[in-house]
Design a protein around this motif. Structure first.
Motif, PDB file in Angstrom:
ATOM      1  N   VAL A 176      -7.523   6.532   0.558  1.00  0.00           N
ATOM      2  CA  VAL A 176      -6.555   7.555   0.931  1.00  0.00           C
ATOM      3  C   VAL A 176      -5.167   6.955   0.724  1.00  0.00           C
ATOM      4  O   VAL A 176      -4.863   5.889   1.248  1.00  0.00           O
ATOM      5  N   THR A 177      -4.351   7.632  -0.077  1.00  0.00           N
ATOM      6  CA  THR A 177      -3.054   7.075  -0.457  1.00  0.00           C
ATOM      7  C   THR A 177      -1.937   7.664   0.402  1.00  0.00           C
ATOM      8  O   THR A 177      -1.828   8.868   0.567  1.00  0.00           O
ATOM      9  N   VAL A 178      -1.110   6.779   0.941  1.00  0.00           N
ATOM     10  CA  VAL A 178       0.064   7.143   1.729  1.00  0.00           C
ATOM     11  C   VAL A 178       1.243   6.402   1.121  1.00  0.00           C
ATOM     12  O   VAL A 178       1.127   5.226   0.753  1.00  0.00           O
ATOM     13  N   THR A 179       2.365   7.092   0.992  1.00  0.00           N
ATOM     14  CA  THR A 179       3.499   6.452   0.312  1.00  0.00           C
ATOM     15  C   THR A 179       4.052   5.271   1.090  1.00  0.00           C
ATOM     16  O   THR A 179       4.355   4.224   0.520  1.00  0.00           O
ATOM     17  N   ASP A 180       4.182   5.418   2.416  1.00  0.00           N
ATOM     18  CA  ASP A 180       4.785   4.357   3.227  1.00  0.00           C
ATOM     19  C   ASP A 180       4.271   4.486   4.657  1.00  0.00           C
ATOM     20  O   ASP A 180       4.111   5.611   5.154  1.00  0.00           O
ATOM     21  N   PRO A 181       3.992   3.371   5.354  1.00  0.00           N
ATOM     22  CA  PRO A 181       3.462   3.471   6.718  1.00  0.00           C
ATOM     23  C   PRO A 181       4.418   4.131   7.709  1.00  0.00           C
ATOM     24  O   PRO A 181       4.002   4.569   8.780  1.00  0.00           O
ATOM     25  N   GLU A 182       5.712   4.204   7.383  1.00  0.00           N
ATOM     26  CA  GLU A 182       6.688   4.780   8.307  1.00  0.00           C
ATOM     27  C   GLU A 182       7.130   6.195   7.921  1.00  0.00           C
ATOM     28  O   GLU A 182       8.037   6.733   8.553  1.00  0.00           O
ATOM     29  N   VAL A 183       6.536   6.775   6.910  1.00  0.00           N
ATOM     30  CA  VAL A 183       6.899   8.136   6.522  1.00  0.00           C
ATOM     31  C   VAL A 183       6.487   9.112   7.627  1.00  0.00           C
ATOM     32  O   VAL A 183       5.350   9.084   8.107  1.00  0.00           O
ATOM     33  N   ARG A 184       7.417   9.957   8.026  1.00  0.00           N
ATOM     34  CA  ARG A 184       7.164  10.968   9.050  1.00  0.00           C
ATOM     35  C   ARG A 184       7.573  12.337   8.517  1.00  0.00           C
ATOM     36  O   ARG A 184       8.553  12.455   7.800  1.00  0.00           O
ATOM     37  N   ARG A 185       6.800  13.348   8.902  1.00  0.00           N
ATOM     38  CA  ARG A 185       7.107  14.700   8.476  1.00  0.00           C
ATOM     39  C   ARG A 185       6.886  15.677   9.639  1.00  0.00           C
ATOM     40  O   ARG A 185       6.054  15.461  10.513  1.00  0.00           O
TER      41      ARG A 185
END
Length: 606
Positions: free
Chosen positions: A472-481
């Motif tokens: 599972v790909t996530v751009t950055d561990p701190e990305v919040r939406r």
């Protein structure tokens, strides 16, 4: 044939109740006289037996005990048995008094009542108890049986367990309950213990080898549910939950109602009632045009408008297949409503003016947009043509046609935009707000964040990656939406559009969610263990993306006011050179000059 069988069964039950009354009277006499009934009493007893039998039959007939459902009886039916016992004894005493028959001792009347009521209840409830016992044993012997715990020992949990025991068409072997209500700890519900609070799920899952969790708490807070998933992320559990409809309606609980846990369950979901504030009156009977109608937001706008009583919905989109299928669906769901489908490109100003001349819509909801951030970084001209010029064409057509309202769907990426997509949506906001200052049409831009499950969002991508075994790909561990469900977002959009709160509204999205937490929770919901069964991989921010999004600029934050989960922002006026800037953007887009497009867009970071 079925009716005849039912009549025979009803007659047999009535005769059994009569026989039970007679035998219990005989037994009561034997108990009263310790097995040695005097001869004089025996003579009177022969006259009393048919009377008590008739009284029991009549009481059962009055309370319809002969129409008993052996598979689906419950507490309410038990009260009917008790009522029939009391009524039968009352009728027996009355007949004895009226006919001046020898009156039996009062203790005999009481004992007969107790015995008859218990035997009649046993006759009716024992088949169900036997069925439930055999069903439990059969499920427990199945090779695919899932050791299961139910979260929630209240009415819903008890009813769910009861329904499971009435069916063998499942593989849930329930071993207990968990509930946060301390008063229920240690209680036995349906023969199973309440083993503690929801925090005990990891311990119980290990001790009982639990593999499946059924959530039967109608209003379990979303934050609590996320906490449970985080606690159980290393246990490979699978989950099902009662649907949203049961949470707000007084539905009968059934195992068939259970649904797989979804990301939407992780968000607080408040039902949006358009009747509040008189919005239904403003919607009913209108002709409404919706652009981007085949998309996630546009189609939900159409659905809610049709459910609210619009006279005609005009659906506009470039996706002709999606539009055709949507039209057929709405014609089936809303018979008698006019549902029109128009294939059109909002960049074609002549086509747009033609649609407004043809349908004369009173209200317009503009949801069509190019929204994929990385793709639009490589095609800035296309973003301008669609998100800026398309919006301009629609706004001018609505103004010229004398529409009452025009609502523009914006995005949190329009706040201090770092992408071409966000910047073009920001210009779109300026277009509608600028035109609204000199038009009789009420123009309003509504800004909000991501909606779960929409086309192109992370949720379908994560589902696909989990099904494929990862990563599972996530751009950055701190990305919040910011996230909201589609139904709630559209409900608030309609309230903003018909509430006349101002020319710029922002939806209250709650607190932003870390994308990596959403990814981990989705892996957990799928019965997998994050970083063990399904790896996570960080890919880095893509062009135009930010770690966090905002809903209001600093100027808007200083002046906003809150109304029903809607912020009505007092935003600075659009720049005076807006028209000239749009003409410059149009020329740059026409000659495919990406650098010139970026230079003309209103942000320093593009």
């Amino acid at each position: 044939m079925i009716v005849r069988k039912n009549h025979v069964r009803h007659l047999l039950l009535l005769l059994l109740d009569g026989g039970i009354g007679a035998l219990c009277l005989l037994g009561a006499m034997a108990l009263r006289y310790e097995g040695d009934i005097p001869r004089a009493v025996e003579g009177h007893l022969r006259n009393l037996l048919p009377v008590v039998a008739g009284a029991r039959i009549l009481a059962s007939l009055i309370l319809r005990l002969h129409r008993w459902s052996f598979r689906h009886s419950g507490l309410t039916d038990g009260s009917r048995v008790l009522g029939a016992g009391l009524l039968g004894s009352g009728l027996f005493v009355m007949v004895v008094f009226v006919m001046r028959l020898p009156e039996p001792p009062r203790s005999v009347i009481l004992i007969e009542f107790l015995l008859s009521t218990m035997v009649m209840a046993g006759l009716r409830f024992s088949p169900r108890l036997a069925w439930m016992y055999l069903a439990d044993r059969e499920v427990g012997k199945r090779s695919d049986a899932l050791t299961t715990v139910i979260l929630g020992a209240g009415t819903a949990g008890e009813a769910l367990l009861r329904d499971l025991r009435q069916s063998r068409a499942h593989n849930f072997r329930v071993v207990g309950f968990l509930d946060d209500d301390r008063a229920k700890w240690g209680m036995v519900v349906g023969g199973l213990a309440v083993q503690g609070g929801l925090d005990e799920l990891p311990r119980v899952a290990v001790e009982e080898e639990v593999r499946h969790v059924l959530i039967a708490i109608p209003r379990l807070p979303a934050a609590r549910l996320r906490e449970i998933l985080d606690r159980c992320s290393d246990l490979s559990l699978t989950y099902k939950i009662l649907p949203l409809s049961f949470r707000y309606l007084d539905d009968r609980v059934s195992a068939a109602m259970l649904q797989d846990l979804t990301p939407e369950d992780l968000l607080p979901r408040a039902a949006v009632d358009l009747a509040e504030g008189g919005h239904l009156g403003a919607i009913a009977g209108k002709v409404v045009l919706v652009t981007g109608a085949a998309g996630s937001i546009g189609s939900e706008i159409c659905r809610q408008l049709l459910a609210s009583g619009v006279a005609r919905i005009v659906m506009v989109d470039m996706n002709e297949n999606g539009l055709y299928l949507l039209q057929r669906r709405f014609e089936r769901e809303f018979p008698g409503r006019a549902v029109e489908a128009e294939v059109a490109d909002i960049r074609d100003e002549g086509r747009i003016r033609g649609l407004f001349a043809k349908w004369r819509p009173r209200d317009v909801f503009h949801a069509a947009a190019h929204k994929h951030v990385p793709l639009l970084e490589t095609a800035p001209g296309e973003a301008v043509k669609n998100n800026v010029l398309g919006t301009l064409h629609l706004a001018r057509a609505a103004d010229a046609a004398g529409a009452e309202r025009f609502l523009y769907i914006s995005t949190d990426k329009a706040v201090r935009p770092s992408s071409v997509m966000g910047a073009t949506k920001r210009v779109g906001e300026m277009v509608v707000r600028d035109l609204g200052r000199r038009s009789r049409t009420r123009f309003c831009a509504v800004r909000f964040g991501n909606v779960l499950g929409s086309a192109g969002s992370v949720v379908p991508l994560f589902r696909e990656q989990i099904a494929a075994g990862g990563p599972v790909t996530v751009t950055d561990p701190e990305v919040r939406r910011y996230f909201m469900t589609i139904g709630e977002a559209v409900g608030l959009v309609l309230k903003a559009g018909y509430g006349d709160h101002g020319d710029l509204c922002v939806l209250d999205m709650g607190e932003p969610i870390r994308i990596v937490d959403l990814a981990r929770q989705m892996i957990t919901m799928a019965g997998r263990v994050p970083d063990v069964d399904i790896p996570l991989r960080y890919t880095g921010l893509r062009p135009g993306e930010k770690l966090t999004e905002e809903l209001l600029t600093e100027e808007e934050e200083r002046t906003h006011r809150v109304t029903e989960k809607i912020f009505a922002a007092d935003s600075p006026l659009p720049p005076t050179g807006l028209e000239a800037g749009i003409e410059e953007l149009a020329r740059a887009a026409a000659r495919e000059d990406g650098d010139a497009v970026r230079a003309a867009l209103p942000d320093e970071r593009i």
